[in-house]
Design a protein around this motif. Structure first.
Motif, PDB file in Angstrom:
ATOM      1  N   GLU A 144      62.151  24.170 161.831  1.00 10.70           N
ATOM      2  CA  GLU A 144      60.987  25.028 162.031  1.00 10.70           C
ATOM      3  C   GLU A 144      61.512  26.452 162.219  1.00 10.70           C
ATOM      4  O   GLU A 144      62.394  26.696 163.032  1.00 10.70           O
ATOM      5  N   VAL A 145      60.970  27.375 161.464  1.00 13.22           N
ATOM      6  CA  VAL A 145      61.461  28.759 161.500  1.00 13.22           C
ATOM      7  C   VAL A 145      60.373  29.679 162.028  1.00 13.22           C
ATOM      8  O   VAL A 145      59.234  29.650 161.555  1.00 13.22           O
ATOM      9  N   GLU A 146      60.738  30.495 162.996  1.00 12.54           N
ATOM     10  CA  GLU A 146      59.804  31.467 163.569  1.00 12.54           C
ATOM     11  C   GLU A 146      60.473  32.844 163.562  1.00 12.54           C
ATOM     12  O   GLU A 146      61.462  33.074 164.252  1.00 12.54           O
ATOM     13  N   GLY A 147      59.945  33.744 162.744  1.00 13.14           N
ATOM     14  CA  GLY A 147      60.446  35.111 162.731  1.00 13.14           C
ATOM     15  C   GLY A 147      59.526  36.008 163.542  1.00 13.14           C
ATOM     16  O   GLY A 147      58.299  35.847 163.500  1.00 13.14           O
ATOM     17  N   ILE A 148      60.103  36.940 164.288  1.00 14.50           N
ATOM     18  CA  ILE A 148      59.261  37.856 165.070  1.00 14.50           C
ATOM     19  C   ILE A 148      58.495  38.766 164.124  1.00 14.50           C
ATOM     20  O   ILE A 148      57.285  38.932 164.228  1.00 14.50           O
ATOM     21  N   GLN A 149      59.225  39.358 163.171  1.00 14.75           N
ATOM     22  CA  GLN A 149      58.581  40.138 162.113  1.00 14.75           C
ATOM     23  C   GLN A 149      58.342  39.234 160.914  1.00 14.75           C
ATOM     24  O   GLN A 149      58.880  38.123 160.835  1.00 14.75           O
ATOM     25  N   GLY A 150      57.579  39.716 159.958  1.00 21.75           N
ATOM     26  CA  GLY A 150      57.296  38.944 158.755  1.00 21.75           C
ATOM     27  C   GLY A 150      58.465  38.937 157.796  1.00 21.75           C
ATOM     28  O   GLY A 150      59.588  39.326 158.123  1.00 21.75           O
ATOM     29  N   ILE A 151      58.208  38.502 156.569  1.00 22.82           N
ATOM     30  CA  ILE A 151      59.243  38.407 155.547  1.00 22.82           C
ATOM     31  C   ILE A 151      59.901  39.755 155.307  1.00 22.82           C
ATOM     32  O   ILE A 151      61.111  39.856 155.144  1.00 22.82           O
ATOM     33  N   SER A 152      59.125  40.807 155.283  1.00 23.75           N
ATOM     34  CA  SER A 152      59.661  42.156 155.128  1.00 23.75           C
ATOM     35  C   SER A 152      59.865  42.781 156.499  1.00 23.75           C
ATOM     36  O   SER A 152      59.014  42.645 157.386  1.00 23.75           O
ATOM     37  N   THR A 153      60.981  43.476 156.673  1.00 24.01           N
ATOM     38  CA  THR A 153      61.230  44.158 157.939  1.00 24.01           C
ATOM     39  C   THR A 153      60.329  45.372 158.100  1.00 24.01           C
ATOM     40  O   THR A 153      60.321  46.000 159.156  1.00 24.01           O
ATOM     41  N   GLU A 154      59.571  45.702 157.057  1.00 20.40           N
ATOM     42  CA  GLU A 154      58.624  46.807 157.149  1.00 20.40           C
ATOM     43  C   GLU A 154      57.418  46.436 158.021  1.00 20.40           C
ATOM     44  O   GLU A 154      56.710  47.300 158.524  1.00 20.40           O
ATOM     45  N   SER A 155      57.173  45.122 158.174  1.00 19.28           N
ATOM     46  CA  SER A 155      56.044  44.691 158.994  1.00 19.28           C
ATOM     47  C   SER A 155      56.416  44.805 160.470  1.00 19.28           C
ATOM     48  O   SER A 155      57.520  44.483 160.869  1.00 19.28           O
ATOM     49  N   GLU A 156      55.489  45.277 161.274  1.00 23.48           N
ATOM     50  CA  GLU A 156      55.748  45.489 162.696  1.00 23.48           C
ATOM     51  C   GLU A 156      55.446  44.225 163.497  1.00 23.48           C
ATOM     52  O   GLU A 156      54.511  43.511 163.205  1.00 23.48           O
ATOM     53  N   ALA A 157      56.267  44.002 164.507  1.00 20.55           N
ATOM     54  CA  ALA A 157      56.019  42.874 165.414  1.00 20.55           C
ATOM     55  C   ALA A 157      55.174  43.370 166.570  1.00 20.55           C
ATOM     56  O   ALA A 157      55.574  44.265 167.303  1.00 20.55           O
ATOM     57  N   GLY A 158      54.001  42.802 166.725  1.00 16.79           N
ATOM     58  CA  GLY A 158      53.111  43.233 167.796  1.00 16.79           C
ATOM     59  C   GLY A 158      53.392  42.508 169.092  1.00 16.79           C
ATOM     60  O   GLY A 158      54.090  41.491 169.133  1.00 16.79           O
ATOM     61  N   LEU A 159      52.816  43.038 170.180  1.00 15.43           N
ATOM     62  CA  LEU A 159      52.974  42.423 171.495  1.00 15.43           C
ATOM     63  C   LEU A 159      52.402  41.010 171.502  1.00 15.43           C
ATOM     64  O   LEU A 159      52.930  40.116 172.175  1.00 15.43           O
ATOM     65  N   ALA A 160      51.333  40.792 170.745  1.00 13.35           N
ATOM     66  CA  ALA A 160      50.724  39.468 170.695  1.00 13.35           C
ATOM     67  C   ALA A 160      51.695  38.448 170.107  1.00 13.35           C
ATOM     68  O   ALA A 160      51.795  37.312 170.598  1.00 13.35           O
ATOM     69  N   ARG A 161      52.396  38.842 169.047  1.00 11.66           N
ATOM     70  CA  ARG A 161      53.356  37.929 168.419  1.00 11.66           C
ATOM     71  C   ARG A 161      54.499  37.608 169.378  1.00 11.66           C
ATOM     72  O   ARG A 161      54.915  36.449 169.500  1.00 11.66           O
ATOM     73  N   ILE A 162      55.004  38.627 170.064  1.00  8.65           N
ATOM     74  CA  ILE A 162      56.083  38.396 171.020  1.00  8.65           C
ATOM     75  C   ILE A 162      55.606  37.489 172.151  1.00  8.65           C
ATOM     76  O   ILE A 162      56.299  36.550 172.559  1.00  8.65           O
ATOM     77  N   GLY A 163      54.397  37.737 172.642  1.00  7.52           N
ATOM     78  CA  GLY A 163      53.847  36.892 173.697  1.00  7.52           C
ATOM     79  C   GLY A 163      53.691  35.454 173.256  1.00  7.52           C
ATOM     80  O   GLY A 163      53.969  34.509 174.014  1.00  7.52           O
ATOM     81  N   GLU A 164      53.256  35.274 172.026  1.00  2.00           N
ATOM     82  CA  GLU A 164      53.073  33.928 171.464  1.00  2.00           C
ATOM     83  C   GLU A 164      54.404  33.182 171.403  1.00  2.00           C
ATOM     84  O   GLU A 164      54.483  31.988 171.746  1.00  2.00           O
ATOM     85  N   LEU A 165      55.460  33.879 170.985  1.00  2.00           N
ATOM     86  CA  LEU A 165      56.768  33.242 170.884  1.00  2.00           C
ATOM     87  C   LEU A 165      57.366  32.958 172.259  1.00  2.00           C
ATOM     88  O   LEU A 165      58.054  31.947 172.442  1.00  2.00           O
ATOM     89  N   VAL A 166      57.123  33.836 173.220  1.00  2.00           N
ATOM     90  CA  VAL A 166      57.585  33.571 174.589  1.00  2.00           C
ATOM     91  C   VAL A 166      56.960  32.276 175.101  1.00  2.00           C
ATOM     92  O   VAL A 166      57.640  31.420 175.691  1.00  2.00           O
ATOM     93  N   GLU A 167      55.676  32.118 174.878  1.00  2.00           N
ATOM     94  CA  GLU A 167      54.988  30.901 175.304  1.00  2.00           C
ATOM     95  C   GLU A 167      55.626  29.666 174.668  1.00  2.00           C
ATOM     96  O   GLU A 167      55.818  28.630 175.326  1.00  2.00           O
TER      97      GLU A 167
END
Length: 321
Positions: free
Chosen positions: A210-233
């Motif tokens: 199972e693969v979980e990237g903080i940012q999307g496929i392109s590094t141009e996409s920004e990682a939001g606080l919601a995504r970081i919070g989701e991964l912390v959980e």
């Protein structure tokens, strides 16, 4: 479409045997410019002494956001052959490559991978995830495309290009076998790969992670606080103890995950640095495609509870890498 090798070999039939060595051979070398280090490495292996290869992007360079420099443009326009990845990896260079290809030999080698094997791009409709090099079995098609492109540009060297490509593909097959073996040793509940950006989807599909990237496929996409919070959980709930940084992406977001988990009383460590969009330092084993993948596979397996030799497949990895 791949160039038909039978046609290429037919062009080469009756051509003078390549002499190799000496000043004359140096002058006659095919000048090849490749965008990424992975492509350049394959071109050097397959091309042998008949080619002189320059890679535009070195260690730590992010191809998603890379823009050609004036010196790059000069090298690209003067090259006998240009090899780029395609599949929207070099997004900022795509228009330039298409224009150059209208008047010079320019080959998108990543697009040799059959479309049936590609994963849809999560951010761009009609595009595909470009990170096919993460699985040696997929990279075989790219090696064939490079051999065909070199053969078309230098027909008299075609026999040697094909022979070297076949030998290299045997090495890739051995690497694939090693990868499958050590990654299978990771306990099933621990097969969760959390990285800085989503470069490992092909890896996950091939090796059942199972693969979980903080940012999307392109590094141009920004990682939001919601995504970081989701991964912390997720890290806390599932007891995941290791995440990975990448050599071409800032570790800021990965550190935020670790700090967020720590605030919840869960310890997460950096399992290691992975080579995602670029290889290691030139002149080192990790600065080759074989070494890049060996390093990634070995690092992931060991960090997530699998069994792998500390220095990789043939004990060539740098100690502590």
């Amino acid at each position: 479409m791949l160039i038909n090798r039978r046609d290429v070999m037919g062009l080469a039939a009756g051509a003078a045997v390549w002499a190799g060595g000496g000043a004359g051979a140096q002058e006659a070398r095919l000048t090849v410019v490749a965008t990424t280090g992975m492509i350049a490495d394959a071109a050097r292996v397959v091309g042998g002494d008949l080619v002189e290869v320059r890679a535009l992007m070195g260690p730590g360079i992010d191809p998603h956001s890379y823009r050609q420099t004036r010196s790059d443009i000069a090298a690209l326009t003067r090259a006998d052959l240009v090899l780029w990845h395609g599949l929207y990896l070099e997004a900022q260079m795509e228009d330039f490559m298409h224009k150059l290809g209208a008047r010079s030999p320019v080959v998108a080698v990543g697009e040799a991978v059959p479309e049936s094997e590609l994963i849809d791009h999560e951010d761009y409709e009609g595009r595909f995830d470009p990170h096919v090099w993460m699985v040696p079995e997929l990279w075989l098609s790219v090696v064939d495309r490079i051999a065909d492109a070199l053969s078309a540009a230098r027909p008299e060297g075609a026999e040697g290009f094909v022979a070297r490509a076949d030998a290299y593909k045997a090495q890739l097959g051995r690497l694939e076998t090693y990868a499958r073996g050590v990654l299978a040793s990771v306990p099933a509940p621990a097969r969760v790969l959390v990285t800085a950006h989503d470069a490992f989807s092909y890896f996950g599909r091939a090796y059942d992670f199972e693969v979980e990237g903080i940012q999307g496929i392109s590094t141009e996409s920004e990682a939001g606080l919601a995504r970081i919070g989701e991964l912390v959980e997720m890290l806390v709930a599932r007891g995941i103890g290791a995440v990975f940084v990448e050599s071409t992406v800032s570790d800021r977001n990965v550190r935020a995950l670790i700090e967020g988990a720590a605030a919840r009383g869960h310890v997460v460590q950096v399992g290691g640095e992975l080579f995602s969009d670029a290889m290691g330092v030139p002149g080192t084993y990790e600065g080759t495609y074989l070494g890049m993948i060996d390093h990634n596979v070995t690092t992931i397996a060991r960090a997530l509870g699998g069994v792998a030799p500390e220095r990789g497949m043939d004990a060539r990895l740098a100690a502590g890498s």
